[in-house]
Motif scaffolding. Structure first.
Motif, PDB file in Angstrom:
ATOM      1  N   GLN A 364      73.230  50.696  47.251  1.00 55.49           N
ATOM      2  CA  GLN A 364      72.662  49.451  47.187  1.00 55.49           C
ATOM      3  C   GLN A 364      71.235  49.080  46.752  1.00 55.49           C
ATOM      4  OE1 GLN A 364      73.094  49.593  51.985  1.00 55.49           O
ATOM      5  NE2 GLN A 364      73.876  47.514  51.682  1.00 55.49           N
ATOM      6  N   ASN A 365      71.030  50.329  45.624  1.00 60.90           N
ATOM      7  CA  ASN A 365      69.926  49.975  44.868  1.00 60.90           C
ATOM      8  C   ASN A 365      68.549  49.795  45.869  1.00 60.90           C
ATOM      9  OD1 ASN A 365      71.329  50.569  42.831  1.00 60.90           O
ATOM     10  ND2 ASN A 365      70.894  48.806  41.511  1.00 60.90           N
ATOM     11  N   TRP A 366      68.336  50.452  47.012  1.00 56.53           N
ATOM     12  CA  TRP A 366      67.393  50.355  47.946  1.00 56.53           C
ATOM     13  C   TRP A 366      66.664  51.505  48.391  1.00 56.53           C
ATOM     14  CZ3 TRP A 366      66.650  45.570  50.785  1.00 56.53           C
ATOM     15  CH2 TRP A 366      65.733  45.810  51.905  1.00 56.53           C
ATOM     16  N   ILE A 367      65.414  51.473  48.352  1.00 58.28           N
ATOM     17  CA  ILE A 367      64.662  52.605  49.179  1.00 58.28           C
ATOM     18  C   ILE A 367      63.565  52.126  50.155  1.00 58.28           C
ATOM     19  CG2 ILE A 367      62.726  54.145  48.574  1.00 58.28           C
ATOM     20  CD1 ILE A 367      63.607  54.024  45.554  1.00 58.28           C
ATOM     21  N   THR A 368      63.883  52.543  51.369  1.00 61.87           N
ATOM     22  CA  THR A 368      62.904  52.432  52.483  1.00 61.87           C
ATOM     23  C   THR A 368      61.828  53.137  52.668  1.00 61.87           C
ATOM     24  OG1 THR A 368      64.800  51.462  53.699  1.00 61.87           O
ATOM     25  CG2 THR A 368      62.961  52.301  54.917  1.00 61.87           C
ATOM     26  N   VAL A 369      60.812  52.840  52.689  1.00 65.94           N
ATOM     27  CA  VAL A 369      59.332  53.504  53.023  1.00 65.94           C
ATOM     28  C   VAL A 369      58.574  53.151  54.406  1.00 65.94           C
ATOM     29  CG1 VAL A 369      57.241  54.265  51.971  1.00 65.94           C
ATOM     30  CG2 VAL A 369      59.102  53.317  50.432  1.00 65.94           C
ATOM     31  N   GLY A 370      59.101  53.572  55.393  1.00 63.48           N
ATOM     32  CA  GLY A 370      58.998  53.326  56.705  1.00 63.48           C
ATOM     33  C   GLY A 370      58.460  54.451  57.473  1.00 63.48           C
ATOM     34  N   GLY A 371      57.655  53.962  58.660  1.00 63.35           N
ATOM     35  CA  GLY A 371      57.024  54.878  59.602  1.00 63.35           C
ATOM     36  C   GLY A 371      55.914  55.789  59.185  1.00 63.35           C
ATOM     37  N   ILE A 372      55.278  55.034  58.273  1.00 56.43           N
ATOM     38  CA  ILE A 372      53.981  55.630  57.745  1.00 56.43           C
ATOM     39  C   ILE A 372      52.861  55.482  58.794  1.00 56.43           C
ATOM     40  CG2 ILE A 372      52.433  55.949  55.685  1.00 56.43           C
ATOM     41  CD1 ILE A 372      55.346  56.445  54.900  1.00 56.43           C
ATOM     42  N   ARG A 373      52.672  56.264  59.639  1.00 60.21           N
ATOM     43  CA  ARG A 373      51.780  55.978  60.773  1.00 60.21           C
ATOM     44  C   ARG A 373      50.240  55.768  60.532  1.00 60.21           C
ATOM     45  NH1 ARG A 373      52.385  60.998  63.841  1.00 60.21           N
ATOM     46  NH2 ARG A 373      52.693  61.930  61.849  1.00 60.21           N
ATOM     47  N   SER A 374      49.537  56.837  60.601  1.00 62.33           N
ATOM     48  CA  SER A 374      48.162  56.882  60.491  1.00 62.33           C
ATOM     49  C   SER A 374      47.631  57.509  59.070  1.00 62.33           C
ATOM     50  CB  SER A 374      47.266  57.761  61.542  1.00 62.33           C
ATOM     51  OG  SER A 374      47.910  59.032  61.695  1.00 62.33           O
ATOM     52  N   THR A 375      48.567  57.858  58.135  1.00 61.16           N
ATOM     53  CA  THR A 375      47.882  58.702  57.052  1.00 61.16           C
ATOM     54  C   THR A 375      48.590  57.938  55.771  1.00 61.16           C
ATOM     55  OG1 THR A 375      50.026  60.051  57.213  1.00 61.16           O
ATOM     56  CG2 THR A 375      48.063  61.149  57.952  1.00 61.16           C
ATOM     57  N   GLY A 376      48.548  56.501  55.943  1.00 60.00           N
ATOM     58  CA  GLY A 376      49.156  55.701  54.744  1.00 60.00           C
ATOM     59  C   GLY A 376      48.033  55.907  53.601  1.00 60.00           C
TER      60      GLY A 376
END
Length: 495
Positions: A364-376
């Motif tokens: 699906q030509n998709w990248i998820t960048v999630g759950g980047i808690r406290s170190t973004g």
């Protein structure tokens, strides 16, 4: 002290409401119409990670569009953090988080001078206050060495007291982490995105994603400003990462569980009380309460770690603030006599697991960048490199820009040449923070124009000081045509 500070912040929120209306009106001419051509990549979310991703992909030669639902960038989780550049000494061994922090830290050093970024090499002490914590210090040091942070060392109470004389004598010892640094939490992501823009990327604010379809070749992403076409989508939506996945993919592999962190900011005189960042021995769920200087010249205590369902409630409460003040005083007794400048809270996009939730869906030509808690903030540049690697594994590639434009970050740190010291700066508008008329006008009419009081603050420091905008807001209103006065008066009449 909490009550007094809370009243000041309340007045500021009234002022902010009116000024935000004004700024949205006064910058309508900057509102972008969605480009109808085909982009290589659309990045959803302009927090610190989205800004870094947009920069990386643009420098690699991709045609990039950034969609941000807020009126200004950094309007979500990125607007409130501890502004610490971490070494990764305490990140999970073998984790993507550790790899991204390492890479992000290294790239920050590499681009710091060219982009005019700030770095205060304060170092940190992980301080033990109990015998159990003291016994854990050797393990913290050993794990840091295994992760390649080999300059970490144990110090005894006497040595710690000599280096940090204002620290409570109840401290039993510490782990010294020389590489931990203080940076500007806003100017860095602003200049990441500005570099993307000045090399061709398009940024659309007040542009919320509603739905999308993929036909096997390209995405059609439907937003509140129209439809945008792109070959690939990268979801950097932070607190709404799972919501965006469900809206466009039909499902999410994770659930965001917002974690609130409240902070207390002490007066500038307090910043002389510590040299290094004072860290607690971390628990399984949180890094704990930190005492740290800011590059803006204050001393802060926080954050808390409060699980909640709301993705928007960043309110503070007196009991928690009192506990933070007590924690700060217990560690730095001289804080007892220091006034409080501000209190605030931020939300971290924690998920149902500790790990970063980064994944690619090639079909699906998709990248998820999630759950980047406290170190973004620390990991953003490294995350961007990792995400570009996932993109290349999908078979996409571009010709890297041979000679990219390199802008300079706004210098808001006390360590740098502030604008009020330069010729032609004009009047000082915000006297608490020494913000000039030139800085205000640049923020209002620059490549990423401020459309809210919060956005103006992040670009200039205006309203951040002791009065929290009480004295400078009238002049700010004049500089932006004064349209907010009636709105503020109406709000006051209902208080």
């Amino acid at each position: 002290m909490v009550t007094k500070s809370t009243k000041v912040v309340s007045k500021r929120s009234i002022i902010g409401h009116g000024l935000s209306i004004l700024l949205q009106r006064s910058t309508e001419n900057f509102a972008s119409v969605l480009d109808q051509s085909l982009f290589d990549v659309v990045v959803i979310g302009a927090g610190v990670v989205g800004c870094a991703v947009a920069r990386r992909f643009t420098l690699e030669g991709a045609r990039v569009a950034v969609l941000e639902k807020g009126t200004d960038i950094l309007d979500g989780a990125s607007k409130a953090n501890s502004a610490i550049l971490h070494t990764g000494f305490d990140a999970p061994e073998g984790s993507l988080e550790l790899a991204c922090i390492r890479d992000g830290y290294a790239e920050y050093q590499a681009i710091r001078d060219s982009l005019g970024l700030v770095q205060d090499n304060a170092g940190a002490y992980v301080v033990a206050w109990t015998q159990d914590e003291l016994r854990n210090l050797e393990s913290i040091k050993a794990k840091a060495h295994l992760k390649g942070v080999t300059d970490v060392a144990l110090v005894d109470a006497e040595t710690l007291g000599a280096w940090e004389p204002n620290l409570s004598r109840n401290a039993l010892g510490a782990v010294h982490v020389p590489g931990e640094s203080l940076i500007d939490p806003w100017s860095a992501p602003y200049v990441y995105l500005r570099q993307a823009m000045e090399n061709g990327a398009k940024v659309f604010t007040s542009c919320e994603v509603a739905e999308g379809t993929f036909d096997g070749e390209e995405w059609r992403v439907v937003t509140t400003k129209g439809t945008l076409r792109a070959r690939h989508v990268i979801n950097c939506a932070g607190l709404y990462g799972d919501v965006v996945n469900r809206a466009l993919l039909g499902a999410a592999q994770f659930e965001i569980k917002p974690r609130k962190g409240q902070f207390v900011v002490f007066d500038k005189a307090a910043s002389d009380l510590v040299s290094a960042i004072i860290l607690p021995v971390p628990s399984e769920t949180t890094k704990g309460i930190v005492v740290f200087r800011t590059v803006f010249g204050n001393l802060a205590v926080g954050p808390t770690a409060e699980e909640q369902d709301s993705r928007t409630d960043a309110s503070t409460d007196d009991e928690t603030l009192k506990a933070l003040i007590a924690d700060g005083i217990a560690k730095i007794p001289a804080l007892k006599d220091m006034p409080i400048t501000a209190t605030y809270a931020g939300l971290r996009p924690a998920s149902d697991q500790k790990e970063y939730r980064v994944s690619a869906t090639s079909e699906q030509n998709w990248i998820t960048v999630g759950g980047i808690r406290s170190t973004g903030l620390s990991g953003a540049l490294g995350i961007a490199r990792h995400v570009y690697g996932l993109y290349e594994k999908m078979g996409a590639s571009h010709d890297k820009l041979p000679d990219p434009v390199v802008p300079k970050a706004n210098m808001l740190s006390e360590a740098g040449p502030r604008d009020w010291k330069q010729d032609g700066a004009g009047e000082v508008v915000c006297h608490c923070e020494l913000v000039t008329r030139r800085e205000i006008e640049t923020a209002l009419h620059g490549p990423l124009p401020a459309r809210s009081l919060a956005g103006l603050k992040r670009q200039t420091r205006a309203t951040m000081g002791r009065c929290q905008g009480f004295y400078c807001s009238a002049r700010l209103a004049e500089l932006t045509d004064g349209c907010f006065v009636s709105a503020m008066a109406e709000r006051l009449s209902h208080e």
